[in-house]
Design an enzyme around this catalytic site. Sequence first.
Site, mmCIF file in Angstrom:
data_model
loop_
_atom_site.group_PDB
_atom_site.id
_atom_site.type_symbol
_atom_site.label_atom_id
_atom_site.label_comp_id
_atom_site.label_asym_id
_atom_site.label_seq_id
_atom_site.Cartn_x
_atom_site.Cartn_y
_atom_site.Cartn_z
ATOM 1 N N HIS A 1 -0.158 -12.079 1.315
ATOM 2 C CA HIS A 1 -1.186 -11.248 0.685
ATOM 3 C C HIS A 1 -1.866 -11.961 -0.484
ATOM 4 O O HIS A 1 -3.076 -11.870 -0.674
ATOM 5 C CB HIS A 1 -0.561 -9.933 0.215
ATOM 6 C CG HIS A 1 -1.525 -8.804 0.099
ATOM 7 N ND1 HIS A 1 -1.122 -7.485 0.006
ATOM 8 C CD2 HIS A 1 -2.874 -8.766 0.064
ATOM 9 C CE1 HIS A 1 -2.177 -6.706 -0.088
ATOM 10 N NE2 HIS A 1 -3.250 -7.449 -0.064
ATOM 11 N N ARG B 1 -16.557 -2.023 -1.444
ATOM 12 C CA ARG B 1 -15.709 -0.911 -1.899
ATOM 13 C C ARG B 1 -16.489 0.404 -1.939
ATOM 14 O O ARG B 1 -16.264 1.245 -2.799
ATOM 15 C CB ARG B 1 -15.087 -1.218 -3.265
ATOM 16 C CG ARG B 1 -14.095 -2.350 -3.205
ATOM 17 C CD ARG B 1 -13.318 -2.517 -4.497
ATOM 18 N NE ARG B 1 -12.249 -3.483 -4.276
ATOM 19 C CZ ARG B 1 -12.414 -4.805 -4.286
ATOM 20 N NH1 ARG B 1 -13.614 -5.303 -4.545
ATOM 21 N NH2 ARG B 1 -11.427 -5.625 -4.046
ATOM 22 N N GLY B 2 -17.372 0.552 -0.988
ATOM 23 C CA GLY B 2 -18.115 1.797 -0.857
ATOM 24 C C GLY B 2 -19.489 1.795 -1.493
ATOM 25 O O GLY B 2 -20.318 2.644 -1.173
ATOM 26 N N LEU C 1 -18.013 -3.319 2.699
ATOM 27 C CA LEU C 1 -18.984 -2.349 2.189
ATOM 28 C C LEU C 1 -18.984 -2.312 0.666
ATOM 29 O O LEU C 1 -19.415 -1.334 0.053
ATOM 30 C CB LEU C 1 -18.686 -0.956 2.750
ATOM 31 C CG LEU C 1 -18.832 -0.831 4.273
ATOM 32 C CD1 LEU C 1 -18.332 0.513 4.766
ATOM 33 C CD2 LEU C 1 -20.276 -1.053 4.685
ATOM 34 N N TYR D 1 0.844 -1.190 0.000
ATOM 35 C CA TYR D 1 0.000 0.000 0.000
ATOM 36 C C TYR D 1 0.883 1.244 0.000
ATOM 37 O O TYR D 1 1.634 1.501 0.936
ATOM 38 C CB TYR D 1 -0.923 0.026 1.214
ATOM 39 C CG TYR D 1 -1.860 -1.148 1.342
ATOM 40 C CD1 TYR D 1 -2.237 -1.909 0.233
ATOM 41 C CD2 TYR D 1 -2.395 -1.495 2.580
ATOM 42 C CE1 TYR D 1 -3.107 -2.986 0.365
ATOM 43 C CE2 TYR D 1 -3.273 -2.565 2.713
ATOM 44 C CZ TYR D 1 -3.617 -3.302 1.613
ATOM 45 O OH TYR D 1 -4.477 -4.382 1.738
#
Length: 326
Positions: A124, A207-208, A205, A56
């Site tokens: 990951h 991704r919104g 969620l 990230y």
Amino acid sequence: MTIRTRTLGDLPVSSLGLGCMGMSEFYGTPDEQGGIETIHRALDLGVTFLDTADMYGPFTNERLVGRAIADRRDEVVLATKFGNVRGEDGARLGIDGSPDYVRRACDASLERLGVDHIDLYYQHRVDPTVPIEETVGAMAELVEAGKVRHLGLSEASAATVRRAHATHPITALQTEYSLFTRDLEDEILPVIRELGIGLVPYSPLGRGLLTGTITAPPAEGDSRGTAYFPRFQGEALDANLQLVARVREVAADKGCTPGQLALAWVLAQGEDVVPIPGTKRVRYLEENVAATDVELTAADLARLEEAVPRGAVQGERYGDMSHIDA
């Protein structure tokens, strides 16, 4: 707002975690100061399970999290990940699960985070060129060395989880799970429950999308607006927003926001489920935390099943699913 404790394997964590990725990359403009303030507020509210990864930023998110927790390390259950290799310029360089890379990645993460151990260390993505036994064997060496306390996998198939767990106990599996993404219920969820492994849903969620705040394609600079996320494109987005409208109706009847309802649904899937919604804003963090007090009845759950039938969501969750272990 009351944050309770749940257990991933044998690791106690807050029932809701905080995904820190968006503070540094992918979802619009990075906001380091907003991120640090959000982490501090999270800890004040009892959200002590923090999730980051070396990729990230790349690399900048671990540094941000490290700065935020520098004087509060003993309050935090700290999770980070390795395996998605990136260059300093952001270039994606593939997946590496080789033992040598495992050791180098861990040492680099410890330095960036400014800590002497990682509470939960994930692979990951699964490297298809390296037997999982070799990767997890190297991760187990980190536990023996005191650099890592617990091991996790992200986006691993049921078969891979079994092989990994036979090599060293796996504490948690992180994968996408929400009202919009439920494929893990067929095979993966039964297997991890059989083995006593906790589930850490990312993007709970959608991704919104499930917050109800997205009504148009994301703006330039937001990766959700690219072909990498098909659910936000054209007719798929239109169809998915119709599903969100149904969620909004149920939420209105419950007296909560759509996002809170979506989080409450994930939390209702079991005491071994600990979602990590991400945000870089204190107000959204507080909204998410309030979801832990939304209690769903059997009738509520049935209504949500009717509002968002499994398989109704349009578009794959990634444009390229080749990096997902199948």
